[in-house]
Design an enzyme around this catalytic site. Structure first.
Site, PDB file in Angstrom:
ATOM      1  N   HIS A 102      -2.100  19.896  29.438  1.00  0.00           N
ATOM      2  CA  HIS A 102      -0.733  19.500  29.081  1.00  0.00           C
ATOM      3  C   HIS A 102      -0.256  20.154  27.782  1.00  0.00           C
ATOM      4  O   HIS A 102       0.759  19.749  27.225  1.00  0.00           O
ATOM      5  CB  HIS A 102      -0.653  17.979  28.949  1.00  0.00           C
ATOM      6  N   ASP A 175       3.320   8.137  26.222  1.00  0.00           N
ATOM      7  CA  ASP A 175       4.267   7.815  27.294  1.00  0.00           C
ATOM      8  C   ASP A 175       3.733   8.240  28.657  1.00  0.00           C
ATOM      9  O   ASP A 175       4.087   7.645  29.674  1.00  0.00           O
ATOM     10  CB  ASP A 175       5.609   8.494  27.044  1.00  0.00           C
ATOM     11  N   GLU A 286      11.355   2.130  21.757  1.00  0.00           N
ATOM     12  CA  GLU A 286      11.683   3.554  21.719  1.00  0.00           C
ATOM     13  C   GLU A 286      13.191   3.721  21.835  1.00  0.00           C
ATOM     14  O   GLU A 286      13.894   2.823  22.310  1.00  0.00           O
ATOM     15  CB  GLU A 286      10.989   4.329  22.854  1.00  0.00           C
TER      16      GLU A 286
END
Length: 537
Positions: A102, A175, A286
């Site tokens: 990632h 997340d 958030e």
């Protein structure tokens, strides 16, 4: 032997440079003089799949390695790194640990080196140790609290599944949970729980690390603490994290998931800051920025229900800069009434647009794995494996208004190419002994521009997104906002020195000399090119 190894490596790199990604894949015969084929491994080295690890989520950089190590044990990782270390400084071989791939700009890649496929050490990979959950013991010490021992190559989603079997879960998250434990701990790991628990690196009790010398070291705040704190947020520079002991807490069954909109940035940020500073508050906080987006509330209706459907149907978002506050409150089935009361009190103190209150109740697992649902949809549309020129910034509270007034609506005219995150965290929850670099103020904001670039040209292209990113960074630097980059894409050591600052850079460099003196590990971070460190073995 050393001379032959060096010649072989140089020939290999020449082949890589001339052949690009279409070249003949190196095989065991090419690497035989390096002694890698003679390693006794529980897993194996492969050469046919090097192209598969020469890419990452960013899809903007590709470096072809010589081989891929599929470790069957931590000893395999140590043996491979030790062999590269023994080849000496004149060997160009390096080692890159790859989790779920990632990274954004080749940070988990290596040109002509060895990629360690860390997921092979996870439970699903079939190699290495399995996860072990330990419940709370007697007493109130840190060691007595519940924890999970997880392989560095384990995905966080698998950690969650395993710990939920025991009614427990880690306290701090990212997340997106389909990332490896070692990968996020090498950066920081930040999500909406960070205001309360700090990032993931603030919730680790112990690490097992393979250093750049090939040593396997167990470290904690009490044992080998310099390596422990260095590796947390250390960008893979001091060792490969092969196991982590992660603090746990009782896991709730359900989550009340809430979204509201603001049109005023001051009210939006003040409400966020009040929430993260309160003793009784939400469990996750958030914020998001939307610029010139149409039908926002209609999009929410697929997963959320409006508090007032009639008012919500009259809301217009066209052509406006709006700010979304997203919050959750955890609860169990027998606590629903108490949760409703607490949520009502908290919402009554906020200054959002009343017609935009939406909410839903989901399981704790569904909420934490929410981004994966979006991933499935994007993959089906062919929009997941596209370039992702992301920009992640940490902005001090004192300059966030100056930042917003210039960026939202001026530099950025819309937010159609991906989400824009903006939410505050408390610096006191971050451990200053780790390697991660953050602003000096007690409250600072994480601002993430999570762009996708599916087009080759124009508005949806990499060039367009990178140009906007550069304008934002240039503004921050010229205005003296005290910004720090997270997941920084720096390509020179001078940039990294400026990022860390004098004293922190000296500590970082000292640790590199101590734990990876040949600069073998994580070359894709572009901090210490191999051969750049003075020899001090």
């Amino acid at each position: 032997m050393v001379k032959a190894s060096v010649v072989c490596c140089l020939k290999l790199l020449l082949l890589l440079a001339l052949g690009g990604l279409t070249m003949h894949v190196p095989d065991a015969d090419v690497l035989a003089p390096l002694g890698l084929g003679a390693l006794r491994l529980d897993g194996h080295l492969s050469y046919h799949d090097v192209a598969a690890v020469a890419r990452d989520f960013g899809n903007r950089c590709s470096m072809l390695p010589s081989a891929v190590l599929h470790p069957g044990s931590v000893s395999d990782v140590a043996a491979a790194v030790r062999r590269v270390f023994q080849l000496g400084e004149r060997s160009p071989l390096t080692v890159a640990a790859r989790g779920h791939g990632h990274s954004l700009l080749g940070q988990s890649q290596t040109a002509g080196g060895i990629v360690v496929k860390m997921e092979s050490l996870g439970g699903s990979g079939g190699g290495g140790a399995k996860m072990r959950v330990v419940h709370a013991g007697d007493g109130g010490s840190r060691a007595a609290a519940p924890y999970v021992d997880a392989p560095g190559g384990e995905l966080w989603i698998n950690v969650l599944h395993e710990t939920l079997k025991h009614g427990l879960a880690p306290r701090s998250w990212t997340d997106y949970l389909h990332l490896t434990v070692g990968g996020t701990l090498s950066n920081a790991g930040v999500s909406g729980q960070a205001f309360r628990h700090g990032p993931q690196i603030s919730n680790v009790n112990q690490l097992e690390i393979v250093t750049g010398r090939g040593d396997v070291v167990t470290c904690s705040p009490e044992e080998n603490s310099d390596l422990f704190y260095g590796a947390l947020g250390g960008l893979g520079q001091f060792g490969i994290i092969t196991r982590a002991r992660i603090a746990l807490e009782p896991a709730p069954k359900m989550v009340r998931w809430i979204r509201v909109l603001y049109s005023d940035f001051t009210s939006f940020t003040e409400d966020q800051e009040a929430l993260i500073s309160a003793e009784k508050t939400f469990d996750y906080i958030e914020g998001f920025v939307t610029i010139n987006r149409t039908g926002i509330l209609n999009n929410w209706r697929t997963s959320f229900k409006p508090q007032d459907p009639v008012q919500a149907s009259h809301f217009q978002s066209d052509g406006r800069v709006l700010y979304c506050l997203e919050m959750t409150k955890n609860f169990n089935d027998d606590e629903a009434d108490i949760m409703e009361q607490e949520v009502g009190v908290l919402l009554s103190r906020l200054r959002y647009i009343q017609s935009t209150l939406f909410h839903t109740d989901v399981t704790y697992l569904e909420f934490l794995d929410r981004v994966h649902s979006s991933e499935v949809k994007l993959r089906a549309q062919g929009l997941w494996e596209v370039p992702h020129p992301w920009l992640n910034l940490l902005i001090p509270r004192s300059t966030i208004h100056k930042f917003a007034s210039e960026v939202f609506g001026k530099i950025l005219k819309d937010s159609n190419n991906g989400p824009i995150l903006l939410y505050p965290v408390n610096r006191s929850k971050w451990d200053n002994r780790t390697s991660v670099v953050i602003p000096d103020e007690e409250i600072f904001y994480l601002v993430g521009f999570l762009s996708s670039a599916p087009s080759l040209s124009g508005h949806g292209s990499v060039e367009h997104a990178v140009n906007l990113n550069n304008k934002i960074v240039d503004f921050c630097d010229e205005a003296g906002l005290g910004m720090k980059q997270y997941l920084a894409p720096y390509t020179t050591q001078q940039q990294w020195k400026a990022h860390f600052g004098g004293a922190r850079w000296e500590t970082f460099e000292r640790r590199k000399h101590m734990y990876d003196p040949l600069a073998i590990l994580a070359p894709g971070q572009r901090i210490f090119p191999k051969g750049s460190l003075p020899m001090s073995l």
